[in-house]
Structure formats: C-alpha cells, structure tokens
Design an enzyme around this catalytic site. Structure first.
Site, PDB file in Angstrom:
ATOM      1  N   GLY A 172       0.789  -1.233   0.000  1.00  0.00           N
ATOM      2  CA  GLY A 172       0.000   0.000   0.000  1.00  0.00           C
ATOM      3  C   GLY A 172       0.816   1.276   0.000  1.00  0.00           C
ATOM      4  N   VAL A 212      -3.055  29.698   0.807  1.00  0.00           N
ATOM      5  CA  VAL A 212      -2.521  29.637  -0.553  1.00  0.00           C
ATOM      6  C   VAL A 212      -3.686  29.738  -1.519  1.00  0.00           C
ATOM      7  CG1 VAL A 212      -1.394  28.139  -2.242  1.00  0.00           C
ATOM      8  CG2 VAL A 212      -0.443  28.367   0.063  1.00  0.00           C
ATOM      9  N   GLY A 227      -9.726  -4.158  -8.107  1.00  0.00           N
ATOM     10  CA  GLY A 227     -10.951  -4.895  -7.784  1.00  0.00           C
ATOM     11  C   GLY A 227     -12.166  -3.988  -7.732  1.00  0.00           C
ATOM     12  N   HIS A 255      19.224   3.087  33.975  1.00  0.00           N
ATOM     13  CA  HIS A 255      20.040   4.295  33.846  1.00  0.00           C
ATOM     14  C   HIS A 255      21.305   3.969  33.062  1.00  0.00           C
ATOM     15  CE1 HIS A 255      21.894   8.097  34.865  1.00  0.00           C
ATOM     16  NE2 HIS A 255      22.990   7.429  35.193  1.00  0.00           N
ATOM     17  N   ALA A 265       1.623  22.812   7.240  1.00  0.00           N
ATOM     18  CA  ALA A 265       2.586  22.453   8.300  1.00  0.00           C
ATOM     19  C   ALA A 265       2.048  21.282   9.103  1.00  0.00           C
ATOM     20  CB  ALA A 265       2.840  23.659   9.206  1.00  0.00           C
TER      21      ALA A 265
HETATM   22  P1  FAD Z   1      -3.112   2.161   1.950  1.00  0.00           P
HETATM   23  O1  FAD Z   1      -1.798   1.962   2.588  1.00  0.00           O
HETATM   24  O2  FAD Z   1      -3.358   3.439   1.259  1.00  0.00           O
HETATM   25  O3  FAD Z   1      -3.284   0.944   0.931  1.00  0.00           O
HETATM   26  C1  FAD Z   1      -4.369   0.828   0.096  1.00  0.00           C
HETATM   27  C2  FAD Z   1      -3.985  -0.047  -1.056  1.00  0.00           C
HETATM   28  O4  FAD Z   1      -5.173  -0.396  -1.752  1.00  0.00           O
HETATM   29  C3  FAD Z   1      -3.090   0.611  -2.098  1.00  0.00           C
HETATM   30  O5  FAD Z   1      -1.943  -0.183  -2.325  1.00  0.00           O
HETATM   31  C4  FAD Z   1      -3.936   0.698  -3.359  1.00  0.00           C
HETATM   32  O6  FAD Z   1      -3.185   0.487  -4.553  1.00  0.00           O
HETATM   33  C5  FAD Z   1      -4.894  -0.445  -3.133  1.00  0.00           C
HETATM   34  N1  FAD Z   1      -6.168  -0.277  -3.830  1.00  0.00           N
HETATM   35  C6  FAD Z   1      -6.999   0.788  -3.804  1.00  0.00           C
HETATM   36  N2  FAD Z   1      -8.114   0.548  -4.526  1.00  0.00           N
HETATM   37  C7  FAD Z   1      -7.972  -0.699  -5.025  1.00  0.00           C
HETATM   38  C8  FAD Z   1      -8.772  -1.502  -5.841  1.00  0.00           C
HETATM   39  N3  FAD Z   1      -9.966  -1.092  -6.272  1.00  0.00           N
HETATM   40  N4  FAD Z   1      -8.308  -2.726  -6.183  1.00  0.00           N
HETATM   41  C9  FAD Z   1      -7.100  -3.165  -5.771  1.00  0.00           C
HETATM   42  N5  FAD Z   1      -6.296  -2.443  -4.970  1.00  0.00           N
HETATM   43  C10 FAD Z   1      -6.736  -1.230  -4.598  1.00  0.00           C
HETATM   44  N6  FAD Z   1       1.355   6.508   8.866  1.00  0.00           N
HETATM   45  C11 FAD Z   1       2.000   6.130   9.989  1.00  0.00           C
HETATM   46  O7  FAD Z   1       1.371   5.522  10.870  1.00  0.00           O
HETATM   47  N7  FAD Z   1       3.321   6.385  10.172  1.00  0.00           N
HETATM   48  C12 FAD Z   1       4.055   7.050   9.259  1.00  0.00           C
HETATM   49  O8  FAD Z   1       5.244   7.261   9.451  1.00  0.00           O
HETATM   50  C13 FAD Z   1       3.420   7.482   8.077  1.00  0.00           C
HETATM   51  N8  FAD Z   1       4.096   8.134   7.133  1.00  0.00           N
HETATM   52  C14 FAD Z   1       3.465   8.505   5.968  1.00  0.00           C
HETATM   53  C15 FAD Z   1       4.190   9.220   5.022  1.00  0.00           C
HETATM   54  C16 FAD Z   1       3.576   9.614   3.851  1.00  0.00           C
HETATM   55  C17 FAD Z   1       4.384  10.368   2.830  1.00  0.00           C
HETATM   56  C18 FAD Z   1       2.214   9.281   3.619  1.00  0.00           C
HETATM   57  C19 FAD Z   1       1.542   9.669   2.334  1.00  0.00           C
HETATM   58  C20 FAD Z   1       1.474   8.594   4.561  1.00  0.00           C
HETATM   59  C21 FAD Z   1       2.101   8.204   5.757  1.00  0.00           C
HETATM   60  N9  FAD Z   1       1.401   7.535   6.754  1.00  0.00           N
HETATM   61  C22 FAD Z   1       2.034   7.169   7.907  1.00  0.00           C
HETATM   62  C23 FAD Z   1      -0.011   7.189   6.600  1.00  0.00           C
HETATM   63  C24 FAD Z   1      -0.132   5.714   6.191  1.00  0.00           C
HETATM   64  O9  FAD Z   1       0.595   5.498   5.003  1.00  0.00           O
HETATM   65  C25 FAD Z   1      -1.592   5.337   5.992  1.00  0.00           C
HETATM   66  O10 FAD Z   1      -2.339   5.672   7.145  1.00  0.00           O
HETATM   67  C26 FAD Z   1      -1.728   3.850   5.733  1.00  0.00           C
HETATM   68  O11 FAD Z   1      -0.989   3.457   4.608  1.00  0.00           O
HETATM   69  C27 FAD Z   1      -3.201   3.459   5.510  1.00  0.00           C
HETATM   70  O12 FAD Z   1      -3.272   2.096   5.288  1.00  0.00           O
HETATM   71  P2  FAD Z   1      -4.485   1.455   4.464  1.00  0.00           P
HETATM   72  O13 FAD Z   1      -4.244  -0.021   4.514  1.00  0.00           O
HETATM   73  O14 FAD Z   1      -5.769   1.979   4.944  1.00  0.00           O
HETATM   74  O15 FAD Z   1      -4.319   1.980   2.970  1.00  0.00           O
HETATM   75  P1  NAI Z   2      -2.274  17.055   7.821  1.00  0.00           P
HETATM   76  O1  NAI Z   2      -3.731  17.019   8.005  1.00  0.00           O
HETATM   77  O2  NAI Z   2      -1.375  16.475   8.858  1.00  0.00           O
HETATM   78  O3  NAI Z   2      -1.791  18.579   7.638  1.00  0.00           O
HETATM   79  C1  NAI Z   2      -2.299  19.405   6.639  1.00  0.00           C
HETATM   80  C2  NAI Z   2      -1.934  20.843   6.969  1.00  0.00           C
HETATM   81  O4  NAI Z   2      -2.219  21.652   5.848  1.00  0.00           O
HETATM   82  C3  NAI Z   2      -2.721  21.394   8.142  1.00  0.00           C
HETATM   83  O5  NAI Z   2      -1.848  22.010   9.026  1.00  0.00           O
HETATM   84  C4  NAI Z   2      -3.673  22.400   7.474  1.00  0.00           C
HETATM   85  O6  NAI Z   2      -4.026  23.455   8.337  1.00  0.00           O
HETATM   86  C5  NAI Z   2      -2.834  22.863   6.306  1.00  0.00           C
HETATM   87  N1  NAI Z   2      -3.589  23.438   5.174  1.00  0.00           N
HETATM   88  C6  NAI Z   2      -4.737  22.977   4.630  1.00  0.00           C
HETATM   89  N2  NAI Z   2      -5.109  23.782   3.588  1.00  0.00           N
HETATM   90  C7  NAI Z   2      -4.157  24.744   3.460  1.00  0.00           C
HETATM   91  C8  NAI Z   2      -3.977  25.851   2.573  1.00  0.00           C
HETATM   92  N3  NAI Z   2      -4.824  26.137   1.597  1.00  0.00           N
HETATM   93  N4  NAI Z   2      -2.895  26.632   2.734  1.00  0.00           N
HETATM   94  C9  NAI Z   2      -1.999  26.374   3.719  1.00  0.00           C
HETATM   95  N5  NAI Z   2      -2.136  25.338   4.597  1.00  0.00           N
HETATM   96  C10 NAI Z   2      -3.188  24.537   4.460  1.00  0.00           C
HETATM   97  O7  NAI Z   2      -2.022  16.393   6.386  1.00  0.00           O
HETATM   98  P2  NAI Z   2      -0.717  15.831   5.707  1.00  0.00           P
HETATM   99  O8  NAI Z   2       0.506  16.398   6.331  1.00  0.00           O
HETATM  100  O9  NAI Z   2      -0.952  16.011   4.257  1.00  0.00           O
HETATM  101  O10 NAI Z   2      -0.764  14.293   6.075  1.00  0.00           O
HETATM  102  C11 NAI Z   2      -1.871  13.469   5.653  1.00  0.00           C
HETATM  103  C12 NAI Z   2      -2.029  12.296   6.544  1.00  0.00           C
HETATM  104  O11 NAI Z   2      -0.921  11.413   6.430  1.00  0.00           O
HETATM  105  C13 NAI Z   2      -2.151  12.689   7.974  1.00  0.00           C
HETATM  106  O12 NAI Z   2      -3.446  12.380   8.393  1.00  0.00           O
HETATM  107  C14 NAI Z   2      -1.160  11.871   8.715  1.00  0.00           C
HETATM  108  O13 NAI Z   2      -1.768  11.170   9.755  1.00  0.00           O
HETATM  109  C15 NAI Z   2      -0.600  10.894   7.701  1.00  0.00           C
HETATM  110  N6  NAI Z   2       0.843  10.864   7.884  1.00  0.00           N
HETATM  111  C16 NAI Z   2       1.344  10.369   9.044  1.00  0.00           C
HETATM  112  C17 NAI Z   2       2.687  10.398   9.293  1.00  0.00           C
HETATM  113  C18 NAI Z   2       3.188   9.901  10.590  1.00  0.00           C
HETATM  114  O14 NAI Z   2       2.432   9.246  11.294  1.00  0.00           O
HETATM  115  N7  NAI Z   2       4.434  10.154  10.943  1.00  0.00           N
HETATM  116  C19 NAI Z   2       3.638  10.924   8.316  1.00  0.00           C
HETATM  117  C20 NAI Z   2       2.989  11.450   7.136  1.00  0.00           C
HETATM  118  C21 NAI Z   2       1.649  11.386   6.946  1.00  0.00           C
END
Ligand code: FAD
Ligand code: NAI
Length: 462
Positions: free
Chosen positions: A40, A233, A115, A441, A177
């Site tokens: 995913g 923005v 799917g 510690h 941010a």
């Molecule tokens: P996803 O991981 O989005 O997986 C869904 C999968 O379903 C995909 O592979 C997609 O191709 C597949 N799919 C969709 N529709 C279909 C279909 N119709 N048929 C077949 N396959 C399909 N979360 C954390 O907890 N820690 C982190 O450090 C973290 N870092 C992140 C960094 C970034 C840059 C991003 C974008 C997200 C991050 N997240 C993090 C969030 C995390 O990735 C998601 O919360 C998590 O992947 C959700 O899992 P999921 O199984 O719901 O879906």
């Molecule tokens: P986010 O919801 O964390 O942050 C989005 C930010 O954009 C907010 O601060 C919001 O106020 C701001 N924003 C929205 N519209 C704007 C505009 N027009 N101009 C300026 N600022 C604006 O979303 P983000 O960072 O995109 O992450 C998405 C999801 O991915 C989160 O829900 C997070 O849980 C997950 N994620 C988790 C990570 C982790 O657990 N370490 C790492 C990366 C992603």
C-alpha cells in the site's frame, strides 16, 4: 471463478494485516492489489520511504553538527542523491517483498489487479469474478487536492513526487505544516534546500498539544525551516522548472507571492474508493467521502466491511493494522476490538514528536480536573551526552485518581518512548505506577519516569 471466505481489497497495512490474520484464523483468504507491489501507500510511497530519507538525512545532520564535538573529524560529507534514492528503493523492496513472503507463508492468494464489487458476495478483478462470504474494503487514501493548484509531480508535487525528485531543489515551498509537510520539509532542509512552509492556521501540526506545537516550531526554525503562518494559498503558477505561490495573509488580507523550484502540496489526504463500484452497490459514504461503518467496521451492506484510511479516524498505518486484525477476528466469530483512546501518533522529525490520549487543550475544554507532570530532556544524563537535550515529556493525569489521561513528548526517541505510556494507559495505570517502575540508567526513558514523578511529589533531576 474462485470462492473465498474473505476477499480483502487493498494490501496496505490495513489490508495485508487483515488478510494474514484471516488466514491464521483458518479462513480461506485472498487480497486484491492493483499496484505492482504489496504494502500500500505505507510501504511504497508513505511511511517506509519517508523514514528512509529521514534517517539518511538525520545522519547527515548529526555529522554536520555533532561529530566534530566528539572528536570525529570527517569533513563535509558529500551527498550522493542517486545513491540515497537507491537506498530508499532497496528499503521499499525489502519491505514489499516481505509482505509477499508472508502471503505465501500464510496461504493468502494475491489477486493482481484493480478490484470492484459488482454485488454483495462478489469481487471482480479484471475479467474474473470471485465469490466471497466477506469482503473487506481497505483501499486507503490519496493526497487531497487544493483549488488553484495543479499537481504535475514534477514542479508541484504531492508526497509521492517529493520522495522521487530527480535532483535536490534549491528552493522549496511546502503548503501545509502538518505531518507530511514537516517530515519531508525536514528532509530537504537537511539536504541544503531553502524550505518555506506556508500554513493556513497559526500553529503547526493542528490538534497537537499547544506547548509541543510551540516548542516544535521553534526547534524547526532553529534548524533553518522558514514559516509563513496564517496564510491561505490561493494559486500556484508554474513554468517548466519554476513555480510562483500566491497566498493571502489572514490577519490583514494582504497578498504575497513566493518563488520556488519545487512546491510540495501537503494539505491532507482523502479516502480512495474510485473504481470500486460503490454507487451501484448502494454502499453508504460519509459527507467526507469515507466509507460509512458502524462501531464494528460493518458497512450498510451485509458481509462488506471497511478499515483504515478509507474510513473515519486518524490516517495512520498502525490504526489501519489494528482495525484489520479486529475485523479478521470479528469475521472468525471472535470479539475484535480497537481502543481508539490509546492510538499513538509520531512525527519522525529531529527531535521526534509523539502523543497519546488527550491534549491539555482537550481536557480544559471538557472541564476535566487534571494535573501536569513535565520533565525536560536537559535533566536527562543520556540526552545530555548525546546532544539531545531539546524537548520534554509531559504527562497529563486525573487530579483525583492520578490515572494517566494523555502524554506528549518532544525529544530523542519520542516515537519509542510513548509506548510505555500507551501500555500504562491500556492497563488504566496511574502516574504513580509509572513513577514507581524502575527505569534503567542512563536511558531516555528515565525522562518519562521523571515526568510521572512530576505528577506526584516531584522529579529528582530538575
Ligand atoms: P493504503 O496503505 O493506502 O493501501 C491501500 C492499497 O489499496 C493501495 O496499495 C492501493 O493500490 C490499493 N487499492 C486501492 N483501490 C484498489 C482496488 N480497487 N483494487 C485493488 N487495490 C486497490 N502513517 C503512519 O502511521 N506512520 C508514518 O510514518 C506514516 N508516514 C506517511 C508518510 C507519507 C508520505 C504518507 C503519504 C502517509 C504516511 N502515513 C504514515 C499514513 C499511512 O501510510 C496510511 O495511514 C496507511 O498506509 C493506511 O493504510 P491502508 O491499509 O488503509 O491503505
Ligand atoms: P495534515 O492534516 O497532517 O496537515 C495538513 C496541513 O495543511 C494542516 O496544518 C492544514 O491546516 C494545512 N492546510 C490545509 N489547507 C491549506 C492551505 N490552503 N494553505 C496552507 N495550509 C493549508 O495532512 P498531511 O501532512 O498532508 O498528512 C496526511 C495524513 O498522512 C495525515 O493524516 C497523517 O496522519 C498521515 N501521515 C502520518 C505520518 C506519521 O504518522 N508520521 C507521516 C505522514 C503522513
């Protein structure tokens, strides 16, 4: 046509964990995935690649700021960006192949392709229609779009493009941010990019504890990130290699333009359910486009369940995983359960930020009588030795019962330290229980114990 007890659609942390647990519980299981690799968003373009780049660039930061102080004179490190990207790719491959191995080991069939659900009890993949007693929607999320901003994944990128830039940009504007903006903004800042974060609100990481937000932003500024707060923005105009970001300051409605050679749009994510055929099925969605579920991950269609980013709740991999396990157990006739009050959140910047449970702001708003135990990493011997004294541990406990209600950490290894507090909360522990637990510690975890002591008679080392 094959017949299964369970077909999971999507192989992210929600879907693959659900499929494996179903198989372990004796259910004939398949998982549909349209990408070329399993795992995913999280494994392919999310958690794992972003953490690889955060790790590599944190090493760079350490070498630039702390090595010489310890008598390690390595000179200025040379960045080999292509090698860093290939390290990131190897990390992704190792993880996605790991899931493929686990599918084989547990006898989960991978149905390759996208799917859809033509009707309850059926999943269509390509031209094949498979039968399933239970279908689990685990299709995850995609980056949300912003009006006036067109993503081309070259100059204007989402996190996916930002993890794959062909070269390190000179000037980057990050819109938002939140977690993605600050993690990936940190990566490029450490690589020497001039990073400016434009945020709509007046605080970073909305929803986090207020004190943590202030300290976090101060530390990131000290590292060189620029912030424009309270700014909406309005549009991004691009040429082939450059962008102009127009924003309006909310306080006085003044309009401004900032140049960049890369713009990262990080303004949140939205559920991804395209192509599933949910309209024809009559499956109910919320007004935010999430698949609507009851308290037990059941949708309004019998035998169709949903988990992870596609439904309500924090978009976190471990939340999706826990739901996947709970649904598997529910399908197998057991009592699947997720404690939504104890889901940790971690931001993998330097220092790390972590939290669990209530924030002080939430407790105030709910009119709760609470106490605060706080301890600075400056008083922690290990942190001092490792140049990691920035930040603190803050524990919130009920004033009358001493029961832990929440914890917020900014500092070294915050993402690991939070888990002893999660376990304590799962067991309904009081701050005194933590304070009376012997902590080795010298460890960072002594700061957690000191914060727990601060909820009572007071810490020793401050
Ligand atoms: P996803 O991981 O989005 O997986 C869904 C999968 O379903 C995909 O592979 C997609 O191709 C597949 N799919 C969709 N529709 C279909 C279909 N119709 N048929 C077949 N396959 C399909 N979360 C954390 O907890 N820690 C982190 O450090 C973290 N870092 C992140 C960094 C970034 C840059 C991003 C974008 C997200 C991050 N997240 C993090 C969030 C995390 O990735 C998601 O919360 C998590 O992947 C959700 O899992 P999921 O199984 O719901 O879906
Ligand atoms: P986010 O919801 O964390 O942050 C989005 C930010 O954009 C907010 O601060 C919001 O106020 C701001 N924003 C929205 N519209 C704007 C505009 N027009 N101009 C300026 N600022 C604006 O979303 P983000 O960072 O995109 O992450 C998405 C999801 O991915 C989160 O829900 C997070 O849980 C997950 N994620 C988790 C990570 C982790 O657990 N370490 C790492 C990366 C992603």
């Amino acid at each position: 046509m094959a017949s299964y007890d369970v077909i999971v659609i999507g192989s992210g942390p929600g879907g693959y964990v659900c499929a494996i647990r179903c198989a372990q519980l004796g259910l004939k299981t398949a998982c549909v995935e349209g990408r070329d690799t399993l795992g995913g968003t999280c494994l392919n373009v999310g958690c794992i690649p972003s953490k690889a780049l955060l790790h590599a660039t944190e090493m760079l930061h350490e070498s630039e700021h702390n090595f010489a102080k310890m008598g390690l004179n390595v000179g200025k490190l040379k960045i080999d960006w292509d090698q860093m990207l290939s390290y990131k790719k190897d990390t992704i491959d190792a993880n996605t192949k790991g899931v493929a191995f686990l599918f084989k080991k547990n006898k989960v069939d991978w149905l390759k392709g996208w799917g859809s659900i033509p009707e309850a009890g059926q999943v269509k993949v390509g031209d094949d229609v498979h039968e399933a007693k239970h279908i689990v929607i685990a299709t995850g999320s995609e980056a949300a779009s912003l009006p006036g901003v067109e993503v081309d994944e070259k100059v204007v990128v989402t996190s996916t493009g930002a993890l794959e830039l062909p070269r390190i940009p000179k000037k980057m504007v990050v819109i938002g941010a939140g977690v993605i903006g600050l993690e990936l903004g940190s990566v490029y800042n450490r690589l020497g990019t001039d990073v400016t974060v434009v945020e709509f609100l007046d605080v970073v990481t909305p929803g986090a504890d207020g004190e943590v937000q202030k300290t976090f932003q101060r530390l990131l500024k000290r590292q060189g990130l620029n912030f424009i707060m309270g700014a909406a923005v309005q549009k991004v105009e691009t040429t082939k290699t450059k962008a102009k970001v127009s924003y309006q300051l909310r306080k006085d409605e003044s309009e401004h333009v900032i140049d960049a050679d890369c713009v990262l749009v990080a303004t949140g994510r939205r559920p991804f359910t395209n192509g599933l055929g949910l309209d024809g099925l009559g499956l109910a969605l919320t007004d935010r486009g999430q698949v609507k579920t009851d308290g037990h991950w059941r949708t309004n269609i019998d035998g169709v369940w949903a988990i992870g980013d596609a439904i309500d709740g924090p978009m976190l991999a471990h939340k999706a995983e826990d739901e996947g396990m709970a649904v598997a157990e529910s399908i197998a006739g057991q009592a699947g359960h997720v404690n939504y009050g104890v889901i940790p959140g971690v931001i993998y910047t330097h220092p790390e930020v972590s939290s669990v449970g209530e924030t002080e702001e939430q407790l105030k708003e709910a009119g709760r009588d609470y106490k605060v135990g706080k301890f600075s990493f400056m008083g922690n011997g290990r942190a001092k030795a490792n140049f990691a004294g920035d930040g603190f541990v803050k524990i919130l406990a009920d004033k009358a019962t001493d029961r832990i209600l929440g914890a917020h950490i900014i500092g070294p290894m915050a993402g690991d330290l939070i888990h002893e507090i999660c376990v304590a909360m799962e067991f309904g522990a009081a701050a005194e229980d933590l304070a009376r637990t012997c902590h080795a510690h010298p460890t960072y975890s002594e700061a957690v114990r000191e914060a727990a002591l601060a909820c009572g008679d007071g810490p020793i080392h401050s």
